[in-house]
Design an enzyme around this catalytic site. Sequence first.
Site, PDB file in Angstrom:
ATOM      1  N   ASP A   9     107.335  -6.456  21.947  1.00 53.36           N
ATOM      2  CA  ASP A   9     108.507  -5.665  22.317  1.00 53.36           C
ATOM      3  C   ASP A   9     109.251  -6.143  23.583  1.00 53.36           C
ATOM      4  OD1 ASP A   9     106.496  -4.495  20.743  1.00 53.36           O
ATOM      5  OD2 ASP A   9     107.289  -2.487  21.066  1.00 53.36           O
ATOM      6  N   GLU A  40     113.043  -4.110  19.250  1.00 51.75           N
ATOM      7  CA  GLU A  40     113.381  -2.686  19.213  1.00 51.75           C
ATOM      8  C   GLU A  40     113.942  -2.157  20.527  1.00 51.75           C
ATOM      9  OE1 GLU A  40     110.353  -0.060  19.777  1.00 51.75           O
ATOM     10  OE2 GLU A  40     111.519   1.690  19.226  1.00 51.75           O
ATOM     11  N   ASN A  41     113.472  -2.703  21.644  1.00 53.49           N
ATOM     12  CA  ASN A  41     113.880  -2.215  22.973  1.00 53.49           C
ATOM     13  C   ASN A  41     114.810  -3.191  23.693  1.00 53.49           C
ATOM     14  OD1 ASN A  41     110.521  -1.553  22.836  1.00 53.49           O
ATOM     15  ND2 ASN A  41     111.941   0.153  22.956  1.00 53.49           N
ATOM     16  N   HIS A  69     113.281   2.997  17.775  1.00 51.28           N
ATOM     17  CA  HIS A  69     114.533   3.125  18.539  1.00 51.28           C
ATOM     18  C   HIS A  69     115.657   2.215  18.022  1.00 51.28           C
ATOM     19  CE1 HIS A  69     113.029   5.870  21.444  1.00 51.28           C
ATOM     20  NE2 HIS A  69     112.137   5.042  21.942  1.00 51.28           N
ATOM     21  N   HIS A 157     104.705  -0.945  13.594  1.00 53.86           N
ATOM     22  CA  HIS A 157     105.161  -0.304  14.826  1.00 53.86           C
ATOM     23  C   HIS A 157     104.608   1.125  14.855  1.00 53.86           C
ATOM     24  CE1 HIS A 157     107.917  -0.613  18.214  1.00 53.86           C
ATOM     25  NE2 HIS A 157     108.251   0.648  17.997  1.00 53.86           N
ATOM     26  N   HIS A 182     104.744  -1.314  19.675  1.00 51.57           N
ATOM     27  CA  HIS A 182     105.233   0.004  20.118  1.00 51.57           C
ATOM     28  C   HIS A 182     104.566   0.545  21.377  1.00 51.57           C
ATOM     29  CE1 HIS A 182     106.915   4.066  20.067  1.00 51.57           C
ATOM     30  NE2 HIS A 182     105.704   4.561  20.068  1.00 51.57           N
ATOM     31  N   HIS A 184     103.347  -0.991  23.919  1.00 54.45           N
ATOM     32  CA  HIS A 184     103.699  -1.853  25.064  1.00 54.45           C
ATOM     33  C   HIS A 184     102.485  -2.289  25.880  1.00 54.45           C
ATOM     34  CE1 HIS A 184     108.262  -0.702  25.256  1.00 54.45           C
ATOM     35  NE2 HIS A 184     107.837  -0.975  24.029  1.00 54.45           N
TER      36      HIS A 184
HETATM   37 FE   LIG Z   1     108.789   1.877  19.640  1.00 52.02          FE
END
Ligand SMILES: [Fe+2]
Length: 265
Positions: A9, A40-41, A69, A157, A182, A184
Site C-alpha cells: 500500500d 489504494e492509498n 478506499h 485486501h 490493508h 499497513h
Molecule cells: Fe485499505
Amino acid sequence: MAKILFIGDVVGKPGRKILREVLPQWKEKYQPDAVIVNVENLAHGKGVTPSTLADIDSLGIDCFTSGNHIFNKHQLSTECFEKYTKLIRPDNFGTQYPGFGYYRFSAAGRQFLAINLNGQVFMDHQFEGSISNPFFAVDKILEQQAQKGDIILVDFHAEATSEKVAMGYYLDGRVSFLTGTHTHVPTADARILAKGTGYITDTGMTGALNAVLGTKKENALKKFLEQGKFVNELEEEGQLQINGVLVEIDDNQKAIKIEKLYQEI
Ligand SMILES: [Fe+2]
C-alpha cells in the site's frame, strides 16, 4: 522461472516519493519479470487520481491493485479506471462500480493473471457498499478467467489476519502467490504453503515511517486518549519506509522462493 515483485500500500506523497526512489533500485537488483503495486492509498491516503497514478506509472508497473478506499476520489477515481486497464479493484464489490477485479498481462514470455479481493471481516465501516463473499468470488474468477500456464497472483485486501490465513489455505495450489494488504503493518509469516502457493498475511505499507499507518501519530493518539473525532492527516515529514515481497515461480506455476523486502530512507 519468473519473478514477481509486489509492493504494499503506497500512501500519499511520501509513499510515491520512496517508491520513485527505491523501485528502480530494486528492479535493478532483483530483476523481477512482473511488478505489482497496491495503490489504494495513493492520492493523499485515500483513492487514486489521474495525476497521482501518472506520477508513478513511468516506473514500469504491470498492474495496480487496490481496496476499500479506491473510489474515494469519485469522478477522478472513475477516470483512472477508464484510463488504466491495469488498475483493478476488489472483484467482490459488485458490478455497479467501475473497473474489474482481475487483469491479465504477459511479461517475459509468461502469462499472468492478477486478482484483487476484499475481506468481509471488520470492514462494515470501511466501505460504503456491500462486499460479497471473497471465497466464492475467487472461485468464479478462477473458473471463468484462468488459463493453462497462468501465473496467478492475488491481492487480498483485508483487516482480519484469520480471514487472510484461511484464504491462503483455500487457494493453496490454485494460485502462485497470495498477499494480504490493508493493515499497513508487515507480517513475519512469508512462506510457501504445502501445495506451492507463496503466501504472506500482509506485505505492509509504503510511506511515512514514524506515523500510524501513514497518518500523523499525534492525531491517532488523540483519538485513543480523548475519545475525540479522528482527524485524518497524512504524515508528510521524516523517514520513509517501503515494503515489498519478491516471489520466484517455477515452470509449473509453483512458488519456490519468497522473500520479504524492506528499506528506509
Ligand atoms: Fe485499505
